[in-house]
Scaffold this motif. Structure first.
Motif, PDB file in Angstrom:
ATOM      1  N   ARG A 291     -41.213 155.789  -0.566  1.00  0.00           N
ATOM      2  CA  ARG A 291     -39.845 156.257  -0.304  1.00  0.00           C
ATOM      3  C   ARG A 291     -39.854 157.396   0.709  1.00  0.00           C
ATOM      4  O   ARG A 291     -38.982 157.490   1.578  1.00  0.00           O
ATOM      5  N   LEU A 292     -40.837 158.286   0.573  1.00  0.00           N
ATOM      6  CA  LEU A 292     -40.916 159.430   1.469  1.00  0.00           C
ATOM      7  C   LEU A 292     -41.193 158.973   2.906  1.00  0.00           C
ATOM      8  O   LEU A 292     -40.603 159.526   3.861  1.00  0.00           O
ATOM      9  N   GLU A 293     -42.055 157.999   3.091  1.00  0.00           N
ATOM     10  CA  GLU A 293     -42.320 157.500   4.436  1.00  0.00           C
ATOM     11  C   GLU A 293     -41.067 156.909   5.071  1.00  0.00           C
ATOM     12  O   GLU A 293     -40.849 157.056   6.280  1.00  0.00           O
ATOM     13  N   ARG A 294     -40.228 156.273   4.247  1.00  0.00           N
ATOM     14  CA  ARG A 294     -38.967 155.765   4.791  1.00  0.00           C
ATOM     15  C   ARG A 294     -38.065 156.918   5.226  1.00  0.00           C
ATOM     16  O   ARG A 294     -37.416 156.858   6.269  1.00  0.00           O
ATOM     17  N   THR A 295     -38.030 157.982   4.433  1.00  0.00           N
ATOM     18  CA  THR A 295     -37.245 159.163   4.794  1.00  0.00           C
ATOM     19  C   THR A 295     -37.723 159.746   6.112  1.00  0.00           C
ATOM     20  O   THR A 295     -36.915 160.192   6.952  1.00  0.00           O
ATOM     21  N   LEU A 296     -39.039 159.736   6.311  1.00  0.00           N
ATOM     22  CA  LEU A 296     -39.635 160.361   7.485  1.00  0.00           C
ATOM     23  C   LEU A 296     -39.507 159.516   8.751  1.00  0.00           C
ATOM     24  O   LEU A 296     -40.056 159.883   9.802  1.00  0.00           O
ATOM     25  N   GLN A 298     -36.901 159.522  10.224  1.00  0.00           N
ATOM     26  CA  GLN A 298     -36.190 160.559  10.957  1.00  0.00           C
ATOM     27  C   GLN A 298     -36.863 161.895  10.647  1.00  0.00           C
ATOM     28  O   GLN A 298     -37.279 162.125   9.500  1.00  0.00           O
ATOM     29  N   PRO A 299     -37.005 162.799  11.623  1.00  0.00           N
ATOM     30  CA  PRO A 299     -37.638 164.093  11.335  1.00  0.00           C
ATOM     31  C   PRO A 299     -36.959 164.779  10.154  1.00  0.00           C
ATOM     32  O   PRO A 299     -35.730 164.867  10.087  1.00  0.00           O
ATOM     33  N   SER A 300     -37.762 165.266   9.198  1.00  0.00           N
ATOM     34  CA  SER A 300     -37.230 165.799   7.941  1.00  0.00           C
ATOM     35  C   SER A 300     -38.014 167.037   7.533  1.00  0.00           C
ATOM     36  O   SER A 300     -39.208 167.170   7.842  1.00  0.00           O
ATOM     37  N   ARG A 301     -37.327 167.919   6.812  1.00  0.00           N
ATOM     38  CA  ARG A 301     -37.969 169.087   6.230  1.00  0.00           C
ATOM     39  C   ARG A 301     -38.516 168.736   4.844  1.00  0.00           C
ATOM     40  O   ARG A 301     -38.183 167.685   4.286  1.00  0.00           O
ATOM     41  N   VAL A 302     -39.295 169.637   4.278  1.00  0.00           N
ATOM     42  CA  VAL A 302     -39.792 169.418   2.914  1.00  0.00           C
ATOM     43  C   VAL A 302     -38.626 169.210   1.952  1.00  0.00           C
ATOM     44  O   VAL A 302     -38.633 168.288   1.129  1.00  0.00           O
ATOM     45  N   VAL A 303     -37.609 170.059   2.035  1.00  0.00           N
ATOM     46  CA  VAL A 303     -36.489 169.958   1.091  1.00  0.00           C
ATOM     47  C   VAL A 303     -35.702 168.666   1.261  1.00  0.00           C
ATOM     48  O   VAL A 303     -35.035 168.208   0.332  1.00  0.00           O
ATOM     49  N   ASP A 304     -35.764 168.059   2.457  1.00  0.00           N
ATOM     50  CA  ASP A 304     -35.083 166.781   2.660  1.00  0.00           C
ATOM     51  C   ASP A 304     -35.798 165.639   1.940  1.00  0.00           C
ATOM     52  O   ASP A 304     -35.227 164.563   1.760  1.00  0.00           O
ATOM     53  N   GLY A 305     -37.039 165.884   1.537  1.00  0.00           N
ATOM     54  CA  GLY A 305     -37.807 164.850   0.850  1.00  0.00           C
ATOM     55  C   GLY A 305     -37.591 164.791  -0.644  1.00  0.00           C
ATOM     56  O   GLY A 305     -38.122 163.894  -1.315  1.00  0.00           O
ATOM     57  N   GLU A 345     -38.918 176.698  16.581  1.00  0.00           N
ATOM     58  CA  GLU A 345     -38.853 178.118  16.924  1.00  0.00           C
ATOM     59  C   GLU A 345     -38.324 178.979  15.788  1.00  0.00           C
ATOM     60  O   GLU A 345     -38.492 180.207  15.798  1.00  0.00           O
ATOM     61  N   ASN A 346     -37.715 178.358  14.769  1.00  0.00           N
ATOM     62  CA  ASN A 346     -37.225 179.087  13.600  1.00  0.00           C
ATOM     63  C   ASN A 346     -38.221 179.095  12.446  1.00  0.00           C
ATOM     64  O   ASN A 346     -37.909 179.572  11.355  1.00  0.00           O
ATOM     65  N   GLY A 347     -39.410 178.546  12.682  1.00  0.00           N
ATOM     66  CA  GLY A 347     -40.438 178.530  11.642  1.00  0.00           C
ATOM     67  C   GLY A 347     -40.286 177.411  10.636  1.00  0.00           C
ATOM     68  O   GLY A 347     -40.893 177.457   9.567  1.00  0.00           O
ATOM     69  N   ILE A 348     -39.494 176.397  10.941  1.00  0.00           N
ATOM     70  CA  ILE A 348     -39.262 175.272  10.030  1.00  0.00           C
ATOM     71  C   ILE A 348     -40.129 174.093  10.448  1.00  0.00           C
ATOM     72  O   ILE A 348     -40.199 173.736  11.634  1.00  0.00           O
ATOM     73  N   ASP A 349     -40.804 173.486   9.497  1.00  0.00           N
ATOM     74  CA  ASP A 349     -41.617 172.298   9.747  1.00  0.00           C
ATOM     75  C   ASP A 349     -40.750 171.053   9.688  1.00  0.00           C
ATOM     76  O   ASP A 349     -39.971 170.867   8.735  1.00  0.00           O
ATOM     77  N   TRP A 350     -40.925 170.194  10.687  1.00  0.00           N
ATOM     78  CA  TRP A 350     -40.247 168.890  10.726  1.00  0.00           C
ATOM     79  C   TRP A 350     -41.308 167.808  10.644  1.00  0.00           C
ATOM     80  O   TRP A 350     -42.236 167.761  11.453  1.00  0.00           O
ATOM     81  N   TRP A 351     -41.171 166.953   9.641  1.00  0.00           N
ATOM     82  CA  TRP A 351     -42.166 165.937   9.341  1.00  0.00           C
ATOM     83  C   TRP A 351     -41.681 164.571   9.827  1.00  0.00           C
ATOM     84  O   TRP A 351     -40.507 164.229   9.686  1.00  0.00           O
ATOM     85  N   THR A 352     -42.618 163.773  10.340  1.00  0.00           N
ATOM     86  CA  THR A 352     -42.293 162.435  10.849  1.00  0.00           C
ATOM     87  C   THR A 352     -43.378 161.459  10.416  1.00  0.00           C
ATOM     88  O   THR A 352     -44.569 161.788  10.450  1.00  0.00           O
ATOM     89  N   ALA A 353     -42.958 160.280   9.997  1.00  0.00           N
ATOM     90  CA  ALA A 353     -43.923 159.248   9.608  1.00  0.00           C
ATOM     91  C   ALA A 353     -44.663 158.731  10.823  1.00  0.00           C
ATOM     92  O   ALA A 353     -44.116 158.667  11.934  1.00  0.00           O
ATOM     93  N   VAL A 354     -45.919 158.356  10.620  1.00  0.00           N
ATOM     94  CA  VAL A 354     -46.717 157.709  11.641  1.00  0.00           C
ATOM     95  C   VAL A 354     -46.656 156.209  11.406  1.00  0.00           C
ATOM     96  O   VAL A 354     -46.973 155.733  10.303  1.00  0.00           O
ATOM     97  N   GLU A 355     -46.237 155.468  12.410  1.00  0.00           N
ATOM     98  CA  GLU A 355     -46.150 154.014  12.252  1.00  0.00           C
ATOM     99  C   GLU A 355     -47.540 153.440  12.028  1.00  0.00           C
ATOM    100  O   GLU A 355     -48.509 153.808  12.701  1.00  0.00           O
ATOM    101  N   GLN A 356     -47.629 152.552  11.063  1.00  0.00           N
ATOM    102  CA  GLN A 356     -48.914 151.956  10.690  1.00  0.00           C
ATOM    103  C   GLN A 356     -49.000 150.530  11.234  1.00  0.00           C
ATOM    104  O   GLN A 356     -48.030 149.762  11.182  1.00  0.00           O
TER     105      GLN A 356
END
Length: 361
Positions: A291-296, A298-305, A345-356
């Motif tokens: 489910r998390l990979e589907r969320t990712l 689109q670029p997402s933060r930890v809290v978006d997961g 630049e605001n110190g926030i991590d944006w996570w993105t899935a890597v296509e397999q």
């Protein structure tokens, strides 16, 4: 003190687990659930409202496993149990499965009260001592960086600062010495050998105990029947992979433990069906990762997961634990080349899935 007559076989639940007991012990009382082995239960002031404690007959005394949280109610329940259900017999050893406050909260008090030595694994003891040294109001800058990167807003970070250092509130001062437990150690208790089995992920070096003669297994938080133990990354080790440790431990226990094992968990009721439960715990995390990979996508933060990891929204009351667990799932994906992150630049991590590629999925 009740005898073994309370053990009755009940139908399997939807998870394939069987619960052989139709009662639970009241605070300060004890139920014999196996030969010379007694179950106590103390209250917790949380949504998870109890912790199970176990006492094993050891000659004229008891080996006790875990203690409950440091509260006046738990101390009163212990006084009642020591003088009543446990018959005033001495505590010969105290074993703590791991360093979380509901398990070691009264270790110092009970060791001082009874004169019993404390037995723990090395990392759990040292980590507990380290956390006891944290001072209220002394929130580290590294923690602010960690939670800001996860997507917390300023109000949430300020609440974390105000609450920082709360570990010692639920834990009495720990003994200044201990006896180390390691994987494969054999403890002799009342003529029986108990094998130490170490798990990881929920905590770094969690002690379980296995009486092989009749396959009784004290699981602590390593195997719970109805809930999944929290598996979190914390700001002290932001790049850790506890979910990888947890999945490895599930596989290890699945291969090691026999299906007929009687499991004594730290929360919930004793049960049979260890293989079904270990399989379900593994599937649960695998589903959350998908489910998390589907969320990712689109670029997402930890809290978006959170919805992907937990299947529901998460309130501020459990924000720290939810963030830690979502971070653990993201770190797991990153370690295995399935996700990447970029800090803005605001110190926030944006996570993105890597296509397999099809060959690697």
């Amino acid at each position: 003190m009740a005898d073994g007559s309370t053990r009755t076989t009940v139908a399997k639940d939807a998870r394939g687990l069987t619960y052989p007991l139709d009662v639970v012990p009241a605070p300060g009382e004890a139920i014999e659930v196996a030969r010379g082995f007694f179950w106590l239960r103390f209250a917790l002031p949380f949504q998870l409202d109890h912790v199970n404690i176990y006492a094993i007959r050891d000659g004229d005394g008891w080996v006790v496993v875990d203690t409950g949280l440091k509260t006046s109610a738990t101390i009163a329940a212990w006084e009642t149990a020591l003088d009543g259900a446990l018959g005033g017999r001495p505590v010969t050893r105290l074993i703590c499965t791991h360093m979380h406050p509901d398990h070691i909260g009264l270790a110092g008090w009970l060791c001082e009260r009874t004169g019993a030595p404390l037995l723990m694994s090395q990392i759990e003891y040292i980590t507990g001592r380290m956390l006891m040294a944290e001072q209220a109001g002394d929130a580290p800058a590294d923690g602010e960086v960690f939670y800001r990167a996860a997507g917390w807003d300023e109000a949430q970070i300020e609440r974390w600062r105000a609450d920082y250092g709360g570990f010692a509130k639920g834990v009495s001062p720990m003994p200044r010495s201990y006896r180390r437990l390691s994987e494969g150690d054999a403890l002799s208790i009342d003529g029986d050998d108990w094998t130490v089995v170490i798990g990881s992920g929920h905590s770094p070096e969690h002690v379980c105990l296995w009486r092989r003669s009749d396959d009784v297994f004290i699981a602590g938080d390593q195997i719970l029947p109805r809930i999944s133990s929290n598996v979190s990354v914390w700001s002290t080790e932001p790049d850790a992979d506890p979910l990888g440790d947890w999945m490895d431990s599930l596989a290890k226990l699945r291969a090691l433990l026999p299906e007929g094992l009687f499991v004594l968990p730290a929360h919930g009721e004793p049960f049979y069906g260890v293989h079904a439960r270990l399989d379900a715990l593994k599937r649960g995390h695998e589903t959350a990762l998908k489910r998390l990979e589907r969320t990712l996508r689109q670029p997402s933060r930890v809290v978006d997961g959170f919805p992907a990891v937990f299947g529901r929204a998460v309130g501020d009351g459990v924000l720290g634990m939810a963030t830690g667990e979502a971070q653990a799932h993201l770190n797991y994906l990153e370690r295995r080349g399935r996700a990447t992150r970029t800090r803005d630049e605001n110190g926030i991590d944006w996570w993105t899935a890597v296509e397999q590629d099809e060959e690697t999925t």
